[in-house]
Design a protein around this motif. Structure first.
Motif, short mmCIF file in Angstrom:
data_model
loop_
_atom_site.label_atom_id
_atom_site.label_comp_id
_atom_site.label_asym_id
_atom_site.label_seq_id
_atom_site.Cartn_x
_atom_site.Cartn_y
_atom_site.Cartn_z
N PRO A 126 0.86 -1.44 -0.10
CA PRO A 126 -0.07 -0.09 0.02
C PRO A 126 0.88 1.15 0.03
O PRO A 126 0.42 2.32 -0.52
N LEU A 127 2.17 1.29 0.68
CA LEU A 127 3.08 2.47 0.63
C LEU A 127 3.44 2.75 -0.81
O LEU A 127 3.57 3.88 -1.07
N SER A 128 3.80 1.68 -1.61
CA SER A 128 4.01 1.79 -2.73
C SER A 128 3.28 2.43 -3.60
O SER A 128 3.55 3.24 -4.64
N LYS A 129 1.95 2.16 -3.58
CA LYS A 129 0.80 2.65 -4.23
C LYS A 129 0.63 4.19 -4.22
O LYS A 129 0.45 4.80 -5.02
N ARG A 130 1.15 4.58 -3.08
CA ARG A 130 0.89 6.12 -2.82
C ARG A 130 2.02 6.90 -3.35
O ARG A 130 1.67 8.11 -3.60
N LEU A 131 2.95 6.19 -3.84
CA LEU A 131 4.03 6.98 -4.48
C LEU A 131 3.69 6.93 -5.88
O LEU A 131 4.83 7.61 -6.91
N LEU A 132 2.76 6.63 -6.59
CA LEU A 132 2.40 6.69 -7.94
C LEU A 132 1.40 7.50 -8.18
O LEU A 132 0.65 7.80 -7.40
N PRO A 133 1.46 8.22 -9.42
CA PRO A 133 2.33 8.28 -10.43
C PRO A 133 3.99 8.93 -9.80
O PRO A 133 3.68 9.89 -8.96
N VAL A 134 4.95 8.49 -10.46
CA VAL A 134 6.23 9.03 -10.01
C VAL A 134 6.53 9.97 -10.93
O VAL A 134 6.71 10.23 -12.14
N ASN A 135 6.78 11.38 -10.27
CA ASN A 135 7.05 12.68 -10.98
C ASN A 135 8.41 13.21 -10.58
O ASN A 135 8.86 14.00 -11.39
N HIS A 136 9.22 12.72 -9.74
CA HIS A 136 10.63 13.08 -9.43
C HIS A 136 11.37 12.03 -8.82
O HIS A 136 10.91 10.82 -8.67
N ALA A 137 12.77 12.17 -8.99
CA ALA A 137 13.65 11.29 -8.58
C ALA A 137 13.72 10.83 -7.36
O ALA A 137 13.93 9.52 -7.03
N GLY A 138 13.11 11.45 -6.19
CA GLY A 138 13.06 11.34 -5.02
C GLY A 138 11.84 10.14 -4.83
O GLY A 138 12.13 9.17 -4.02
N GLN A 139 10.97 10.45 -5.32
CA GLN A 139 9.79 9.55 -5.20
C GLN A 139 10.28 8.30 -5.95
O GLN A 139 10.06 7.14 -5.22
N ALA A 140 10.91 8.12 -7.24
CA ALA A 140 11.30 6.92 -7.67
C ALA A 140 12.32 6.24 -6.97
O ALA A 140 12.38 4.80 -6.49
N LEU A 141 13.22 7.04 -5.97
CA LEU A 141 14.14 6.36 -5.19
C LEU A 141 13.42 5.58 -4.04
O LEU A 141 13.81 4.23 -3.61
N ALA A 142 12.28 6.29 -3.37
CA ALA A 142 11.43 5.62 -2.42
C ALA A 142 10.74 4.30 -2.92
O ALA A 142 10.76 3.48 -2.13
N LEU A 143 10.16 4.53 -4.16
CA LEU A 143 9.49 3.34 -4.62
C LEU A 143 10.25 2.24 -4.80
O LEU A 143 10.01 1.12 -4.41
N GLY A 144 11.55 2.46 -5.12
CA GLY A 144 12.53 1.47 -5.73
C GLY A 144 12.76 0.88 -4.06
O GLY A 144 13.11 -0.59 -4.06
N ALA A 145 13.06 1.49 -3.24
CA ALA A 145 13.57 1.32 -1.83
C ALA A 145 12.31 -0.18 -1.29
O ALA A 145 12.59 -0.82 -0.59
N LEU A 146 11.22 0.39 -1.53
CA LEU A 146 10.08 -0.47 -1.26
C LEU A 146 9.91 -1.53 -2.06
O LEU A 146 9.80 -2.58 -1.69
N TRP A 147 10.15 -1.51 -3.56
CA TRP A 147 10.08 -2.60 -4.18
C TRP A 147 11.07 -3.76 -4.16
O TRP A 147 11.20 -4.75 -4.71
#
Length: 229
Positions: A126-147
């Motif tokens: 559920p935390l990863s879904k809150r980061l979508l859609p990804v708009n900047h590198a910080g979001q992408a980094l957090a999404l990758g850390a969860l993934w």
């Protein structure tokens, strides 16, 4: 640094390369989708690259963290009980063999191992879904850390191998090199999804990768030590 650690790090990198087809199935979709939300125009390639790098560095950082946590236990256990090292070597070898059988599409028993991580992923998903859609590198980094916590047989197989390292930093570096081995295919996914998809579906590539993973697993099994017992 001991020579055998160089071998472990290089081998971990090769395992990451060999497991590219599996990685693309588990993470390729989300990696490719990072580019789809970006408006095409000036600076598109730069923004795309930053998102892909952020996502994959976050993913690799999680692999390294998980290896560190596991090694805190495994190194202590191996130091206290001689049989613990043999058990861990056997499990690591079997996991690599199971992953190779899955990669070659001969047997999918590794899926039962992947289910072990399902409870953790149910909390993080559920935390990863809150980061979508990804708009900047910080979001992408957090999404990758969860993934990076997504249940994955290839990751679990390599974690078993990382747990065999004599120190916690060595275990962390093993997973770091494994993650770097997966990086070329994962980065390329964002740029050439169709070409990567063809590689993933190539039966010859999958069977060759599976056979080599099985060879790594057999090499890891402590046959000589078990015979002496």
């Amino acid at each position: 640094m001991q020579p055998e650690l160089y071998l472990s790090y290089s081998s971990a990198f090769v395992i990451g390369l060999l497991g590219s087809a599996h990685c693309l199935g588990m993470c390729g979709g989300i990696s490719a989708s990072l580019s789809m939300t970006l408006p095409v125009g000036r600076g598109f390639r730069l923004r795309q690259t930053l998102l892909l790098l952020g996502f994959n560095f976050g993913r690799i950082a999680s692999y390294t963290l998980i290896a560190t946590l596991i090694a805190l236990f495994s190194t202590r256990a191996a130091g206290q009980w001689q049989w613990a090292g043999l058990v861990m070597m056997t499990l690591a070898g079997l996991l690599l063999i199971f992953m190779g059988l899955s990669m070659g599409q001969w047997w999918q028993g590794i899926r039962f191992v992947e289910k072990l991580g399902a409870p953790v992923w149910r909390r993080l998903s559920p935390l990863s879904k809150r980061l979508l859609p990804v708009n900047h590198a910080g979001q992408a980094l957090a999404l990758g850390a969860l993934w990076g916590w997504l249940p994955c047989g290839l990751v679990y197989s390599t974690l078993g191998w990382a747990a065999l390292q004599p120190t916690v930093p060595a275990a962390a570096l093993t997973m770091l090199f494994f993650g770097l081995g997966t990086l070329p295919s994962m980065l390329t996914t964002g740029y050439a999804a169709n070409w990567i998809r063809n590689i993933r579906n190539n039966q010859g590539f999958r069977k060759l990768s599976g056979a080599l993973l099985i060879a790594f697993g057999l090499w890891t099994l402590p046959f000589q030590a078990l015979v002496q017992l």
